[in-house]
Motif scaffolding. Sequence first.
Motif, PDB file in Angstrom:
ATOM      1  N   ARG A 203       0.831  -1.205   0.000  1.00  0.00           N
ATOM      2  CA  ARG A 203       0.000   0.000   0.000  1.00  0.00           C
ATOM      3  C   ARG A 203       0.874   1.268   0.000  1.00  0.00           C
ATOM      4  O   ARG A 203       0.505   2.277  -0.586  1.00  0.00           O
ATOM      5  CB  ARG A 203      -0.922  -0.003   1.224  1.00  0.00           C
ATOM      6  N   VAL A 214      -2.223   1.790  -8.269  1.00  0.00           N
ATOM      7  CA  VAL A 214      -3.035   1.964  -7.062  1.00  0.00           C
ATOM      8  C   VAL A 214      -4.475   1.559  -7.346  1.00  0.00           C
ATOM      9  O   VAL A 214      -5.095   0.812  -6.572  1.00  0.00           O
ATOM     10  CB  VAL A 214      -2.983   3.426  -6.567  1.00  0.00           C
ATOM     11  N   SER A 218      -5.438  -1.955  -5.413  1.00  0.00           N
ATOM     12  CA  SER A 218      -5.905  -1.634  -4.057  1.00  0.00           C
ATOM     13  C   SER A 218      -6.970  -2.621  -3.580  1.00  0.00           C
ATOM     14  O   SER A 218      -6.972  -3.059  -2.424  1.00  0.00           O
ATOM     15  CB  SER A 218      -6.462  -0.206  -4.008  1.00  0.00           C
TER      16      SER A 218
END
Length: 241
Positions: A203, A214, A218
């Motif tokens: 992260r 991302v 994610s």
Amino acid sequence: MGISMAIFELDSEKSLCKNMKVSVLKVNLKDVKGFESCAEFDMIVPVADAKAAMGADWEGFLKRNRMDAEIELVYMEKVKNDMDKAKLQPVAKKQYTGWVVLDQADQASKQKMLDLADPDERLTKWDMLSFEEMGEACKKCELSWDEGRGCIGTFGPETGELPALAKKYGCSIIASVPDAVKHKTKFKVEDAPRLLEEVKVMREKLPLESKMAVRRYSGVLDRLEKVANISIKYGVRFYFI
């Protein structure tokens, strides 16, 4: 092909499906010899014998029972006309399906059948449920980590870049996912805290790669975190397929 992540739900007594999944009702054997008394079968008639029994009325037989002219076997359960059934009954034969019903056997025979059967050739009480019934059970289960949908979720495509990125940043569990699928690796409960640490690292590092990374990964990291937390909380192993 996609890769999924999952837990060994049968490791925990909290699993609502455990009792049903360990209750084996039937197994499929390559040879039912010696277990005929509890073996399932179809009553069949070879076409040549069926034609002989019907005589000149073969075309009428096919029409009455809505059967295709190209059939090679007549299954008695498909014969709708009672008079036709009576004519075929004397030449009908058993054709074993390979499935044997365990609760129709004594304990010794039951164990023999379980030993002979391929682990993938079993039907349990869980298998007998409808998809709706399975879904309802998963919604109520404490181990259902994937938003109440169950205990298996998406990791991503085999061609995904997350494992390579994880290797770059020293996250060995996430990096090893493709190999774990290939070798059917079973990760221990003790591996779960390390997976949580790797999720934290990724992260922090994904923004250094790109905004696209991302957005793309994610959700995967969120699911990996849930798997790790469930593994720790309920003492269950996890794996990738």
